[in-house]
Design a protein around this motif. Structure first.
Motif, PDB file in Angstrom:
ATOM      1  N   ALA A 127      30.884  32.189  38.590  1.00 57.12           N
ATOM      2  CA  ALA A 127      30.837  33.695  39.167  1.00 57.12           C
ATOM      3  C   ALA A 127      30.264  33.939  40.548  1.00 57.12           C
ATOM      4  N   LEU A 128      29.193  33.189  40.747  1.00 50.67           N
ATOM      5  CA  LEU A 128      28.677  33.235  42.109  1.00 50.67           C
ATOM      6  C   LEU A 128      29.619  32.778  43.190  1.00 50.67           C
ATOM      7  N   LEU A 129      30.222  31.637  42.940  1.00 50.66           N
ATOM      8  CA  LEU A 129      31.120  31.059  43.868  1.00 50.66           C
ATOM      9  C   LEU A 129      32.153  31.998  44.044  1.00 50.66           C
ATOM     10  N   LEU A 130      32.796  32.502  43.100  1.00 54.30           N
ATOM     11  CA  LEU A 130      34.167  33.503  43.116  1.00 54.30           C
ATOM     12  C   LEU A 130      33.614  34.724  43.575  1.00 54.30           C
ATOM     13  N   GLY A 164      35.424  37.760  46.201  1.00 53.87           N
ATOM     14  CA  GLY A 164      35.697  39.053  45.757  1.00 53.87           C
ATOM     15  C   GLY A 164      35.885  39.087  44.236  1.00 53.87           C
ATOM     16  N   ILE A 165      35.933  38.141  43.568  1.00 56.27           N
ATOM     17  CA  ILE A 165      36.332  38.284  42.109  1.00 56.27           C
ATOM     18  C   ILE A 165      35.118  37.978  41.223  1.00 56.27           C
ATOM     19  N   GLY A 166      34.029  37.572  41.704  1.00 53.82           N
ATOM     20  CA  GLY A 166      32.933  37.101  40.784  1.00 53.82           C
ATOM     21  C   GLY A 166      32.422  38.159  40.227  1.00 53.82           C
ATOM     22  N   PHE A 167      32.497  39.421  40.897  1.00 50.23           N
ATOM     23  CA  PHE A 167      31.688  40.583  39.966  1.00 50.23           C
ATOM     24  C   PHE A 167      32.739  40.973  38.933  1.00 50.23           C
ATOM     25  N   LEU A 168      33.602  40.507  38.682  1.00 46.77           N
ATOM     26  CA  LEU A 168      34.438  40.790  37.314  1.00 46.77           C
ATOM     27  C   LEU A 168      34.229  39.971  36.306  1.00 46.77           C
TER      28      LEU A 168
END
Length: 116
Positions: free
Chosen positions: A71-74, A78-82
């Motif tokens: 999630a951090l890498l994504l 901009g999609i890690g927050f999802l």
């Protein structure tokens, strides 16, 4: 003189670790790390069905760490927050399933699962 472990003591420690994992959602990962260390320490002296809970808790920590890194890498694109709310939901469900099983004096149904 040897020390004997009562099942009530073992289940209390296991329940505390589940609560520490849930508290990690509020405090950051500090309490989750403390819970993982406790799971490693207490698993050797536990009864077989509680060892499965400790295994489940240790796997929850490492799988959650992997999902968190992803999630951090994504987050860079901009999609890690999802993914972070889904990771929080995953942790809550795993802890509730585990707490329910330990209160029923049973091993978790699928300790090797990546989901719950």
């Amino acid at each position: 003189m040897t020390q004997t472990y009562l099942p009530e003591q073992d289940t209390r420690v296991t329940q505390i670790i589940y609560v520490l994992y849930l508290a990690g959602l509020i405090t950051g990962s500090v309490t989750t790390l403390i819970g993982a260390i406790m799971a490693y320490v207490y698993r050797g002296d536990a009864s077989p069905w509680l060892r499965e809970h400790y295994r489940y808790l240790i796997r929850t920590f490492w799988i959650g760490a992997l999902y968190g890194c992803i999630a951090l890498l994504l987050g860079v694109i901009g999609i890690g927050f999802l993914i972070m709310p889904l990771l929080a939901l995953w942790l809550i469900v795993r802890c509730v399933v585990g707490l329910k099983a330990v209160r029923a004096d049973q091993a978790p149904a699928k300790p090797s699962s990546w989901l719950w």
